[in-house]
Design an enzyme around this catalytic site. Structure first.
Site, PDB file in Angstrom:
ATOM      1  N   CYS A  41     -48.782 -13.049   7.875  1.00 40.99           N
ATOM      2  CA  CYS A  41     -47.475 -13.497   7.393  1.00 40.99           C
ATOM      3  C   CYS A  41     -46.849 -12.409   6.517  1.00 40.99           C
ATOM      4  O   CYS A  41     -47.551 -11.626   5.880  1.00 40.99           O
ATOM      5  CB  CYS A  41     -47.626 -14.791   6.593  1.00 40.99           C
ATOM      6  SG  CYS A  41     -46.037 -15.501   6.077  1.00 40.99           S
ATOM      7  N   ASP A  43     -45.432 -12.907   3.814  1.00 43.08           N
ATOM      8  CA  ASP A  43     -45.563 -13.351   2.417  1.00 43.08           C
ATOM      9  C   ASP A  43     -46.175 -12.258   1.523  1.00 43.08           C
ATOM     10  O   ASP A  43     -47.225 -11.696   1.855  1.00 43.08           O
ATOM     11  CB  ASP A  43     -46.448 -14.613   2.384  1.00 43.08           C
ATOM     12  CG  ASP A  43     -46.349 -15.359   1.071  1.00 43.08           C
ATOM     13  OD1 ASP A  43     -46.636 -14.750   0.021  1.00 43.08           O
ATOM     14  OD2 ASP A  43     -45.979 -16.557   1.091  1.00 43.08           O
ATOM     15  N   ARG A  45     -47.749 -12.442  -1.076  1.00 41.52           N
ATOM     16  CA  ARG A  45     -49.044 -12.771  -1.677  1.00 41.52           C
ATOM     17  C   ARG A  45     -50.222 -12.519  -0.747  1.00 41.52           C
ATOM     18  O   ARG A  45     -51.370 -12.745  -1.125  1.00 41.52           O
ATOM     19  CB  ARG A  45     -49.035 -14.242  -2.118  1.00 41.52           C
ATOM     20  CG  ARG A  45     -47.985 -14.544  -3.177  1.00 41.52           C
ATOM     21  CD  ARG A  45     -47.762 -16.030  -3.321  1.00 41.52           C
ATOM     22  NE  ARG A  45     -47.185 -16.612  -2.110  1.00 41.52           N
ATOM     23  CZ  ARG A  45     -46.870 -17.903  -1.972  1.00 41.52           C
ATOM     24  NH1 ARG A  45     -47.107 -18.749  -2.960  1.00 41.52           N
ATOM     25  NH2 ARG A  45     -46.332 -18.345  -0.859  1.00 41.52           N
ATOM     26  N   HIS A  97     -52.012 -18.294   6.043  1.00 39.34           N
ATOM     27  CA  HIS A  97     -52.358 -18.593   4.647  1.00 39.34           C
ATOM     28  C   HIS A  97     -51.901 -20.000   4.301  1.00 39.34           C
ATOM     29  O   HIS A  97     -50.913 -20.497   4.851  1.00 39.34           O
ATOM     30  CB  HIS A  97     -51.734 -17.566   3.691  1.00 39.34           C
ATOM     31  CG  HIS A  97     -50.238 -17.610   3.627  1.00 39.34           C
ATOM     32  ND1 HIS A  97     -49.549 -18.187   2.591  1.00 39.34           N
ATOM     33  CD2 HIS A  97     -49.291 -17.159   4.489  1.00 39.34           C
ATOM     34  CE1 HIS A  97     -48.250 -18.078   2.811  1.00 39.34           C
ATOM     35  NE2 HIS A  97     -48.054 -17.459   3.962  1.00 39.34           N
ATOM     36  N   CYS A 100     -47.950 -21.785   3.337  1.00 41.69           N
ATOM     37  CA  CYS A 100     -46.995 -20.891   4.008  1.00 41.69           C
ATOM     38  C   CYS A 100     -45.586 -21.518   4.010  1.00 41.69           C
ATOM     39  O   CYS A 100     -45.387 -22.625   4.527  1.00 41.69           O
ATOM     40  CB  CYS A 100     -47.443 -20.616   5.445  1.00 41.69           C
ATOM     41  SG  CYS A 100     -46.356 -19.466   6.310  1.00 41.69           S
TER      42      CYS A 100
HETATM   43 CO    CO Z   1     -46.364 -17.507   5.118  1.00 41.78          CO
END
Ligand code: CO
Length: 209
Positions: A41, A43, A45, A97, A100
């Site tokens: 992803c 993302d 993080r 993750h 999400c």
């Molecule tokens: Co995500």
């Protein structure tokens, strides 16, 4: 942190890496031989290299919102083809993750703009797994399970893709894995849905030899 600090950090990072591995940049400048392709992803993080302790040159990476593998996404498929056909990676890791945002949007009704089109296929996955998802009362737990299901579906998409199927048909050593990362503690969990050339596959996905 201001933008110039990023460049300062980069100088420090490059010096540190060079000190620890003096030949690394010179070697990588000539060629890359990563054994792994990471599909994760976008993302912030979930930084691919860091969470599996890999240096530059060790991980080929593709990231998008909700770690999706779509057969008509020429961005993702180009990365997969280069990784499989040219770099000959031995493992492809689809890593989702928990928590999400993309999966969460797909499970609801909020207007997310153009992302609604991108995430539409995740809605279809929700519908396919409606009974299981509706049996989970807690919202967080339902999202967590859907994040896992999404990874499994992407592993399936990837395994049934022309590129991967052709590699398996040619006896290329390649395994596709489904992992999920917990943003709460930094731990990756193996969803144990790995597939390789010996895994069962619907005949319709197999290209002619
Ligand atoms: Co995500």
């Amino acid at each position: 942190m201001c933008i110039s600090e990023l460049l300062d950090n980069n100088r420090i990072w490059a010096e540190t890496v060079s000190r620890e591995q003096p030949d690394l940049f010179a070697t990588l400048a000539k060629q890359q031989h990563p054994k792994y392709l990471w599909i994760g992803c976008s993302d912030s993080r979930v930084p691919a290299n860091e969470i599996v302790g890999m240096l530059p040159g060790e991980l080929f990476v593709h990231r998008n919102v909700a770690n999706l593998v779509k057969h008509v996404d020429f961005n993702c498929q180009s990365v997969v083809q280069y990784a499989v056909d040219v770099l000959k990676v031995e493992h492809i890791i689809v890593c989702g993750h928990y928590g999400c945002g993309g999966v969460k949007v797909a499970m609801g009704h909020d207007n997310a703009g153009i992302s609604d089109y991108w995430l539409r296929s995740v809605k279809d996955i929700c519908v396919r797994h409606k009974d299981e998802l509706e049996s989970i009362v807690d919202d967080e737990q339902r999202l967590a399970r859907m994040c896992e299901i999404n990874v499994m579906e992407q592993v399936s998409n990837l395994s049934n893709s022309k590129i991967v199927q052709t590699a398996w048909q040619n006896q290329q050593k390649l395994t596709v894995h489904g992992w999920i990362y917990s943003i709460n503690d930094g731990i990756i969990h193996d969803l144990k849905v790995s597939r390789d050339a010996s895994s069962p596959c619907e005949d319709i996905y197999m290209p002619s030899a």
